[in-house]
Design a protein around this motif. Structure first.
Motif, short mmCIF file in Angstrom:
data_model
loop_
_atom_site.label_atom_id
_atom_site.label_comp_id
_atom_site.label_asym_id
_atom_site.label_seq_id
_atom_site.Cartn_x
_atom_site.Cartn_y
_atom_site.Cartn_z
N PRO A 92 17.30 10.28 8.53
CA PRO A 92 17.98 11.43 9.15
C PRO A 92 17.01 12.48 9.67
O PRO A 92 17.31 13.18 10.65
CB PRO A 92 18.86 11.98 8.01
CG PRO A 92 18.26 11.45 6.76
CD PRO A 92 17.69 10.12 7.12
N LEU A 93 15.85 12.59 9.05
CA LEU A 93 14.84 13.54 9.54
C LEU A 93 14.39 13.16 10.94
O LEU A 93 14.25 14.02 11.82
CB LEU A 93 13.64 13.57 8.59
CG LEU A 93 13.89 13.99 7.15
CD1 LEU A 93 12.59 13.92 6.34
CD2 LEU A 93 14.46 15.40 7.09
N MET B 207 21.64 13.49 13.30
CA MET B 207 21.97 13.96 14.64
C MET B 207 23.35 14.60 14.70
O MET B 207 23.82 14.98 15.77
CB MET B 207 21.88 12.79 15.63
CG MET B 207 20.50 12.14 15.70
SD MET B 207 20.45 10.70 16.78
CE MET B 207 20.79 11.45 18.37
N ALA B 208 24.02 14.67 13.54
CA ALA B 208 25.38 15.19 13.50
C ALA B 208 25.43 16.61 14.05
O ALA B 208 24.60 17.46 13.72
CB ALA B 208 25.91 15.17 12.07
N GLN C 273 23.11 4.22 11.02
CA GLN C 273 24.00 5.28 10.54
C GLN C 273 23.22 6.35 9.78
O GLN C 273 23.53 7.54 9.87
CB GLN C 273 25.08 4.68 9.64
CG GLN C 273 26.17 3.94 10.39
CD GLN C 273 26.89 4.83 11.39
OE1 GLN C 273 27.24 5.97 11.10
NE2 GLN C 273 27.09 4.31 12.60
N ASP C 274 22.19 5.95 9.04
CA ASP C 274 21.33 6.92 8.35
C ASP C 274 20.63 7.83 9.36
O ASP C 274 20.48 9.03 9.14
CB ASP C 274 20.28 6.20 7.50
CG ASP C 274 20.87 5.56 6.25
OD1 ASP C 274 21.99 5.95 5.86
OD2 ASP C 274 20.20 4.69 5.67
N ILE C 275 20.19 7.25 10.47
CA ILE C 275 19.54 8.04 11.53
C ILE C 275 20.54 9.00 12.16
O ILE C 275 20.27 10.20 12.34
CB ILE C 275 18.95 7.12 12.61
CG1 ILE C 275 17.80 6.27 12.03
CG2 ILE C 275 18.43 7.93 13.80
CD1 ILE C 275 17.32 5.18 12.96
N ALA D 224 14.48 13.81 16.90
CA ALA D 224 14.75 13.24 18.21
C ALA D 224 15.79 14.06 18.96
O ALA D 224 15.65 14.36 20.15
CB ALA D 224 15.22 11.79 18.07
N ALA D 225 16.85 14.46 18.25
CA ALA D 225 17.91 15.25 18.88
C ALA D 225 17.41 16.62 19.33
O ALA D 225 17.85 17.16 20.35
CB ALA D 225 19.09 15.40 17.92
N ARG D 226 16.47 17.16 18.58
CA ARG D 226 15.97 18.50 18.89
C ARG D 226 14.98 18.50 20.05
O ARG D 226 14.95 19.44 20.86
CB ARG D 226 15.32 19.10 17.64
CG ARG D 226 14.63 20.44 17.85
CD ARG D 226 14.29 21.11 16.51
NE ARG D 226 13.53 20.26 15.63
CZ ARG D 226 12.20 20.16 15.64
NH1 ARG D 226 11.50 20.85 16.52
NH2 ARG D 226 11.58 19.36 14.78
#
Length: 483
Positions: free
Chosen positions: A380-381, A416-417, A410-412, A386-388
């Motif tokens: 998730p980090l 990004m939620a 799904q962990d990734i 990546a999203a940022r």
């Protein structure tokens, strides 16, 4: 070799073996044991080698070197630490080849490979040395390329590789030293003229458990080197170097023995002044990214510790070639840029995205996944990073190993939620690369992160061929034919 000679320097607690017996070979895998050989039983993390002592004896082993006393009737030598013993046995078997060469070791989460390549080039061109290289991408004896399975080989294979290098005329060896190798004593008994610490960020917590344990493993390198070069800007530097008995040389952008000033970053690389005792040496390297400042400083300081003046090193660095899989440009005909990078940790992904944002004229897209059976907490980090930092994200599969690719993704995605960043999920990595190329616009930069130099994908326990350079080239050719 006689068993007593083979065991010189090994801490022997007790023995039932005939120490005058001739040993024909050494193995730590019972399947590879040969008649008259020594079998070294090591307690592993997936299985315990002591379980296979009977199998090794059935194959004709002359003796078992072990930590636990085997069943009655089996000739054995018992030691407190089989891993340390294997390292010493390897040195004895191959005649301690490293003793006749000058060794440099590089450890850290990111930057090891690039730093070793830079240092190899400097030593070859400034000292006229024949240099062996051991690392993630490949092993090398001068210009000869040898395949590699892991960053740092097991101790017995490492000594065999040192032997090949010494016999081929190598005077120096530059090697990546992983935290696993240090903790598992793969470099046991090896003395380094210089050690380099690049940085420490989250990785391998599936093995080490905590960042503190991970840091402690890295710090072991500086207990067996003469000079320790370290990135003093890294928050873990003080802990890594605590109580290190070696001479220390700090590098960094802030107060350090060797600092970088007047830093200029561009798409063509980095340039800065390397300042030592008030004297400045202009440095330029054709690999982009702010992280390259630290890799370059580490290589410069290590080379200086080995007798190369900064100005001489700088002249070599100005013409160094790119390192495979590290911000590597793959040509395309679409007016956009494809970069392949090994970034597979949160920090590495952030570094390469920041680097690309510094020169991209169009959008920045990143394609990545995370390895299965490895540290799950970083997934998730990496998604959040990546999203940022990217304008478009494609979440795909890396080396899923025995995990379900969908579960890894799904962990990734959990990281990004709530993001406004546009993203897509394409499990098949080849199809994901095609998708990225189909959606790329002129002047975009597409980063294929995580595989780097690797030319395979591990699915289950099968290693399948997958070379991203080939995938990009083939699909680019198909698109041109359709146009």
């Amino acid at each position: 070799m006689i068993l007593s000679e083979l065991l010189q320097g090994v801490d022997i607690l007790e023995s039932s073996a005939d120490l005058s017996v001739e040993i024909s070979s050494v193995s730590y895998d019972s399947r590879q044991t040969k008649p008259g050989g020594l079998f070294v039983a090591m307690a592993g993390y997936e299985t315990d080698g002591h379980r296979f002592i009977p199998m090794a004896m059935e194959k004709g082993a002359a003796c078992a070197l072990c930590q636990e006393k085997p069943e009655a009737g089996i000739p054995y030598v018992r030691t407190a630490d089989s891993r340390a013993a294997l390292a010493q046995v390897g040195r004895n078997w191959y005649g301690d080849p490293a003793a006749g060469m000058t060794l440099a070791g590089v450890t850290g989460t990111n930057g090891k490979t690039t730093t070793t390549y830079l240092l190899k080039d400097i030593l070859e061109q400034c000292l006229g040395a024949k240099v062996g290289l051991i690392g993630t991408n490949q092993n090398m004896i001068g210009s000869e390329i040898l395949p590699t399975e892991r960053t740092t080989p097991e101790s017995f294979e490492l000594q065999g590789l040192f032997r090949r290098m010494a016999d081929a005329g190598c005077t120096h060896v530059v090697m990546e030293v992983s935290s696993h190798a240090l903790f598992l004593k793969r470099v046991g008994g090896v003395r380094f003229a210089v050690g380099v610490f690049t940085n420490l960020t989250q990785d391998h917590l599936d093995f080490h458990g905590t960042m503190e344990n991970y840091c402690s493993a890295k710090s072991l390198l500086f207990r067996q080197c003469d000079v320790g070069v370290y990135n003093s800007d890294d928050p873990w530097a003080e802990r890594v170097m605590a109580d290190a008995p070696c001479r220390r040389v700090s590098v960094g952008e802030r107060a350090a023995g060797l600092t970088a000033e007047n830093i200029r970053l561009s798409a063509g690389g980095v340039a800065f002044d390397a300042v030592e005792n008030g004297a400045a040496t202009p440095v330029q390297v054709g690999i982009p990214g702010g992280f390259m400042v630290y890799n370059t400083l580490g290589a410069l300081a290590a080379a200086k510790a080995l007798g190369v003046p900064l100005a001489d090193s700088a002249r070599v660095l100005a013409r160094c070639a790119h390192v495979k899989g590290r911000v590597e440009v793959v040509p395309t005909s679409g007016g956009y840029t494809v970069l392949i990078d090994y970034a597979h940790t949160p920090d590495a992904l952030e570094n390469v995205l920041n680097a690309v944002r510094g020169f991209a004229r169009g959008r920045v897209a990143v394609l990545f996944g995370c390895g299965g059976d490895r540290d799950r907490t970083k997934r998730p980090l990496m998604g959040a990073i990546a999203a940022r930092l990217a304008d478009f994200v494609i979440v795909t599969s890396d080396n899923p190993r025995t995990e379900e690719p969908g579960a890894i993704m799904q962990d990734i995605l959990a990281g990004m939620a709530g993001t406004d960043t546009e993203y897509a999920v394409v499990e098949n990595r080849v199809e994901a690369i095609h998708y990225a190329m189909d959606h790329a616009q002129p002047e975009d930069v597409v980063i294929l992160a995580g595989k780097g130099h690797e030319t395979y994908q591990i699915v289950g326990r099968e290693k399948r061929h997958l070379d991203e350079r080939e995938i990009v080239a083939d699909y680019d050719a198909q698109r041109k034919e359709r146009a």
